[in-house]
Every structure is written in C-alpha cells, then in structure tokens.
Design a protein around this motif. Structure first.
Motif: not given
Length: 235
Positions: A174, A188, A190-191, A193-194
């Motif tokens: 993380n 971001s 989240g982006q 991570r994707t």
C-alpha cells in the motif's frame, strides 16, 4: 544525470537493493508509508532476485511455496547470504517466509550499497538508540529507478522483471502511490493500482518475462499484502 552515468548503473543493482532505496529517505530514515512493512517487501524482493538467478522457484496459487533448486553460490554477497539461510527453509510457504527475520537481507543490502558508494553509514537515532541511519551519498541510482518506473507507468517503456517486481511489492505494501506520487504522472491511488495490476498480470508485458518470474511476482504481491492487511486491521 548523463546518459553514460545512467548506463553505468543499469543491470548492477539487485531488485532488493532498488527497493531499499525507494523505501529510504535521502537522510537515511525509512519512508513513513512503508516503514512497518520493510521486512515483508525486502524478503519478497530478494526471493524474486533468487528466482531470476535460478536458485529458487515459487509455485503458483494462494498457497505458494518456495523451493531451493540450487544452493550453488551466485557470487553476490546479498544473494548468497540469504540463500544459505533459505536452504533449511526450502518447501515452506511464501506467506510465512516473508515474516521470517532469518531471511531479512537488510544488513547485507546496506553493506552492498555502502560498498557501491550509494549509501554511507551514519549515526543512530536519539542518544545513540534505534536503527543506524544510512543516508544516500549518491542519488543517481534511485533517480534512475524512479525514471524507469515513471516510463513504465506512463506506457512509454516496456517493463523489466525488476520494474514489475518493484511495482507489485510497493502496491502490496500500500505504498505505491505515496512513494511514487510524482512518477504516477497525476494518477490517483486507485488509478495507479489498476495500472500496476494490469502490468503485473501480464497484459502489458506478457511475453517479456519467464513463467517462473511471473509466478514469483504474482505470489510475492499476494504474500506481502496479507501481513499489511493484518497489521492495518489491528492498529
């Protein structure tokens, strides 16, 4: 950094050494976002290094195990020290090994990076207590790692095994977005991570890495996530 200087660093450092630099602040303190999880990440990284050197294999699946297939020294002091300690643990689950302080490569990594002139040994913390500080004396290697990762995230360069491993482990801790905020180019958390998941599952570099290393990277990502999730839940 001049191109010639960049070329001199390429291919010299182990993945675990590159990860250590990313987890370290220039003043020698550990980055707060991953300080508690350094052990998990660096054990996972050195196991992938050993996979790349043909000394271990990591089986696939949620119950991945690490098997030593050759105890022959590699010639690298970091890898050989960890390999010697790993031999009696061959066949154990990867998820348990990332907790093992016996496999912690920290001392050997610091010694190696100091010998390369990248780190210097500094003082300890308050009144001489705490971990020894090892500030960077040469920021060039870390700058090169960061520039590589930025290009991979942006899609302008094909990822190497080192790049995929670093991204997978940082995401598992993380810590990818906190430590690679600038390299993420505005993505971001989240982006990012994707993007990392797409890279590490092979969609962007499927044919570029061997099956053994791909398996090891996927397994280490899962292995480092578990203790991080447990620790986060308990605090």
């Amino acid at each position: 950094m001049r191109p010639a200087d960049q070329a001199s660093y390429r291919g010299v450092m182990l993945i675990v050494e590159e990860l250590h630099l990313l987890l370290l602040r220039p003043d020698g303190r550990r980055e707060a976002s991953a300080a508690s999880y350094r052990l998990f990440g660096e054990v996972a990284a050195v196991l992938v290094d050993l996979t790349l050197h043909g000394r271990v294999i990591v089986t696939e699946g949620k119950r991945s195990v690490v098997q030593v297939v050759s105890a022959e020294p590699t010639g690298h002091p970091v890898l050989d020290a960890v390999l010697a300690r790993l031999v009696p643990l061959s066949g154990k689950r990867l998820q348990s090994l990332v907790y093992s302080t016996k496999l912690d490569p920290l001392d050997e990594v610091i010694a190696s990076l100091a010998a390369q002139g990248v780190l210097v040994r500094g003082e300890r913390g308050f009144f001489g207590w705490g971990a020894e500080r090892t500030p960077e004396s040469d920021p060039g290697p870390e700058m090169l790692v960061r520039s590589r990762l930025a290009a991979v995230i942006a899609g302008t360069a094909a990822p190497s095994q080192s790049d995929l491993t670093l991204l997978a482990i940082l995401q598992g801790l993380n810590a990818a977005h906190p430590l690679l905020r600038q390299e993420a180019g505005g993505l971001s958390a989240g982006q990012l991570r994707t993007r990392i998941e797409a890279l590490t599952t092979g969609s962007a570099a499927g044919g570029a890495v061997s099956a053994a290393v791909t398996s090891a990277i996927a397994a280490t990502m899962m292995a480092v996530m578990t203790p991080v999730i447990v620790a986060t839940t308990m605090t």
